[in-house]
Design a protein around this motif. Structure first.
Motif, short mmCIF file in Angstrom:
data_model
loop_
_atom_site.label_atom_id
_atom_site.label_comp_id
_atom_site.label_asym_id
_atom_site.label_seq_id
_atom_site.Cartn_x
_atom_site.Cartn_y
_atom_site.Cartn_z
N THR A 121 110.31 64.67 27.36
CA THR A 121 110.68 65.41 26.30
C THR A 121 112.09 65.63 26.11
O THR A 121 112.80 65.26 25.37
CB THR A 121 109.63 66.67 26.22
OG1 THR A 121 108.56 66.57 26.06
CG2 THR A 121 110.30 67.48 24.92
N ILE A 122 112.56 65.94 27.39
CA ILE A 122 114.05 66.22 27.51
C ILE A 122 114.77 65.01 27.40
O ILE A 122 115.85 64.79 26.64
CB ILE A 122 114.33 67.12 28.69
CG1 ILE A 122 113.83 68.29 28.90
CG2 ILE A 122 115.89 67.19 29.04
CD1 ILE A 122 113.97 69.06 30.09
N VAL A 123 114.55 63.95 27.78
CA VAL A 123 115.11 62.79 28.15
C VAL A 123 115.05 62.16 26.53
O VAL A 123 116.12 61.52 25.87
CB VAL A 123 114.49 61.70 28.86
CG1 VAL A 123 114.94 60.08 28.54
CG2 VAL A 123 114.89 62.12 30.31
N GLY A 124 113.91 62.39 25.72
CA GLY A 124 114.00 61.86 24.38
C GLY A 124 114.85 62.59 23.50
O GLY A 124 115.50 61.88 22.69
N ILE A 125 115.09 64.12 23.84
CA ILE A 125 116.00 64.72 22.99
C ILE A 125 117.58 64.20 23.29
O ILE A 125 118.26 63.66 22.32
CB ILE A 125 115.84 66.15 23.63
CG1 ILE A 125 114.71 66.87 23.15
CG2 ILE A 125 117.09 66.91 23.03
CD1 ILE A 125 114.34 68.21 23.57
N LEU A 126 117.86 63.88 24.53
CA LEU A 126 119.18 63.23 24.85
C LEU A 126 119.25 62.01 24.13
O LEU A 126 120.41 61.73 23.59
CB LEU A 126 119.13 63.09 26.44
CG LEU A 126 119.21 64.46 27.06
CD1 LEU A 126 119.27 64.20 28.58
CD2 LEU A 126 120.33 65.42 26.58
N ILE A 127 118.29 60.85 24.17
CA ILE A 127 118.36 59.56 23.73
C ILE A 127 118.45 59.58 22.25
O ILE A 127 119.19 58.84 21.54
CB ILE A 127 117.28 58.72 24.30
CG1 ILE A 127 117.35 58.67 25.70
CG2 ILE A 127 117.27 57.32 23.61
CD1 ILE A 127 118.63 58.06 26.11
N ASP A 128 117.64 60.66 21.70
CA ASP A 128 117.91 60.71 20.05
C ASP A 128 119.25 60.89 19.57
O ASP A 128 119.54 60.39 18.63
CB ASP A 128 116.53 61.68 19.73
CG ASP A 128 115.44 61.31 19.80
OD1 ASP A 128 114.88 60.07 20.00
OD2 ASP A 128 114.25 62.14 19.56
N LYS A 129 119.66 61.79 20.22
CA LYS A 129 121.16 62.28 19.87
C LYS A 129 121.99 61.18 19.93
O LYS A 129 123.18 61.07 19.29
CB LYS A 129 121.68 63.60 20.44
CG LYS A 129 120.64 64.89 19.93
CD LYS A 129 120.83 65.22 18.60
CE LYS A 129 120.20 66.44 18.23
NZ LYS A 129 120.43 66.68 16.78
N LEU A 130 121.89 60.51 21.24
CA LEU A 130 122.85 59.32 21.58
C LEU A 130 122.57 58.20 20.41
O LEU A 130 123.64 57.73 20.06
CB LEU A 130 122.58 58.96 22.90
CG LEU A 130 123.44 59.39 24.30
CD1 LEU A 130 122.89 58.83 25.32
CD2 LEU A 130 124.86 59.30 23.94
N LYS A 131 121.47 58.03 20.05
CA LYS A 131 121.04 57.01 19.02
C LYS A 131 121.99 57.29 17.91
O LYS A 131 122.54 56.34 17.25
CB LYS A 131 119.80 56.70 18.79
CG LYS A 131 118.94 56.16 19.91
CD LYS A 131 117.50 56.30 19.82
CE LYS A 131 117.14 55.96 18.46
NZ LYS A 131 115.48 56.22 18.20
N LEU A 132 121.71 58.69 17.37
CA LEU A 132 122.48 58.97 16.25
C LEU A 132 123.90 58.97 16.21
O LEU A 132 124.76 58.40 15.41
CB LEU A 132 122.13 60.58 15.96
CG LEU A 132 122.75 61.19 14.63
CD1 LEU A 132 122.27 60.22 13.26
CD2 LEU A 132 122.33 62.59 14.51
N ALA A 133 124.56 59.14 17.44
CA ALA A 133 125.87 59.38 17.64
C ALA A 133 126.40 58.11 17.65
O ALA A 133 127.52 57.37 16.92
CB ALA A 133 126.42 59.88 19.18
N SER A 134 125.73 57.00 18.33
CA SER A 134 126.26 55.63 18.25
C SER A 134 126.15 55.20 16.78
O SER A 134 126.97 54.16 16.50
CB SER A 134 125.04 54.78 19.09
OG SER A 134 125.58 53.37 19.14
N LYS A 135 125.05 55.22 16.08
CA LYS A 135 125.06 54.90 14.69
C LYS A 135 126.19 55.33 13.91
O LYS A 135 126.70 54.90 13.04
CB LYS A 135 123.77 55.46 14.03
CG LYS A 135 123.35 54.86 12.72
CD LYS A 135 122.03 55.41 11.83
CE LYS A 135 121.81 54.86 10.82
NZ LYS A 135 120.52 55.39 10.22
#
Length: 340
Positions: A251-265
């Motif tokens: 869950t925690i890793v998913g939170i981090l990756i979701d935000k990174l995906k948005l930042a990259s986009k």
């Protein structure tokens, strides 16, 4: 002084590790750390005990760093030190020592932002990974910080997302404490997560606008989950510990990756670097590697020794600042809440 003769001593004392490192031309000659085991019995860092231990450790650690580097203090070009952020008492020990040594040797003093150092650790010559090109996104994750930083140059950094409450490292440690794990709980959770089913239990991800993070709600959800299940089965945690750890980490890793995906986009930047103690987590490292395939990222993951608090990252920033002539005055003071 000719460039080939630049020796930088880095001193790190922001929390409970006393560290010293000597760097020559961006290459590490020594990287010494004295850890403080006393905090384990308290379940967290005790600031007063930390500052006292720094006072005891700093002279022998610096001595050992110089000895291992094979140089004398008279050969040093400058002293770099952690100004902040961190525990005030701990920072004061390192700051005072660095100022005194630089003054006594009549060499430049260089203050370093601890969080910038985690990012620029990627530019240590033997950091273990290729150096990220500018611009890149840096995910800095530790016990006290969670940030996404846009890095346009060595000293041009912009925080574009950060936690609005707890840091990710705190979420790992406090969740682990609920499960009966020792301090720090993060590494033990990681080991157990590798043995468990990450989808055994589902925890709701907090909904936070933009690129910011929140972990307080997740911690509360985990608390209620443990209370509810142990009420039915007192041995629930013991019998399902690996699966619980795996599910929390997932869950925690998913939170981090979701935000990174948005930042990259949003930025169009696909070069992603990580730093900070929590970036040693195997789940995060694996998710970033998967991101190279899924999202076309190029990821930069340093050696474990450069993710936790260390003085080599302070020394490399000192070296980069030295080359640009960015020196500090003797009246500079430590700043527990320093922000770049």
């Amino acid at each position: 002084m000719p460039a080939e003769n630049i020796f930088i001593l880095g001193i790190e004392s922001s929390c409970d590790d006393t560290a010293a490192s000597v760097i020559h031309q961006g290459r590490i000659l020594s990287n010494e750390v004295a850890s403080q085991k006393i905090h384990e019995s308290y379940g967290g860092v005790v600031p007063e005990l930390a500052s006292r231990a720094h006072q005891q450790n700093i002279v022998p650690v610096v001595h050992q760093a110089l000895k291992k580097a094979g140089i004398s203090k008279s050969q040093l070009s400058a002293i770099a030190f952690t100004r902040g952020p961190g525990l005030m008492g701990s920072l004061l020990v390192g700051t005072s020592f660095a100022k005194s040594l630089a003054y006594g040797l009549d060499i430049p003093l260089i203050d370093v932002d601890h969080m910038q150092a985690h990012i620029l650790a990627h530019f240590i010559e033997d950091a273990g990974s290729k150096k990220p090109p500018f611009p890149f996104l840096a995910l800095t994750i530790s016990g006290g910080h969670t940030q996404i930083v846009r890095v346009d140059d060595n000293f041009k950094m912009t925080v574009i997302g950060e936690t609005i409450d707890d840091a990710v490292g705190e979420a790992f440690d406090k969740s682990g404490k609920l499960l009966g794990l020792g301090y720090p709980a993060g590494p033990e959770m990681d080991k157990r997560a590798q043995l468990g089913n990450p989808k055994a239990y589902k925890f709701t991800k907090p909904k936070v606008d933009g690129l910011n993070f929140s972990f307080s709600g997740l911690k509360t959800a985990i608390l209620y989950f443990v209370q509810r299940e142990t009420k039915v089965d007192p041995d629930f945690v013991k019998n399902n510990l690996n699966d619980i750890c795996a599910s929390i980490q997932y869950t925690i890793v998913g939170i981090l990756i979701d935000k990174l995906k948005l930042a990259s986009k949003q930025t169009g930047i696909k070069h992603i670097a990580i730093g900070g103690g929590v970036s040693a987590n195997s789940g995060i490292r694996e998710a970033l590697k998967q991101g190279e395939v899924k999202f076309g990222w190029t990821t930069y993951i340093p050696k474990f020794e450069f993710t936790t608090d260390n003085a080599a990252m302070i020394a490399i920033v000192g070296y980069l600042k030295y080359l640009e002539g960015h020196f500090s005055k003797q009246d500079i003071t430590a700043s527990a809440r320093l922000k770049f």
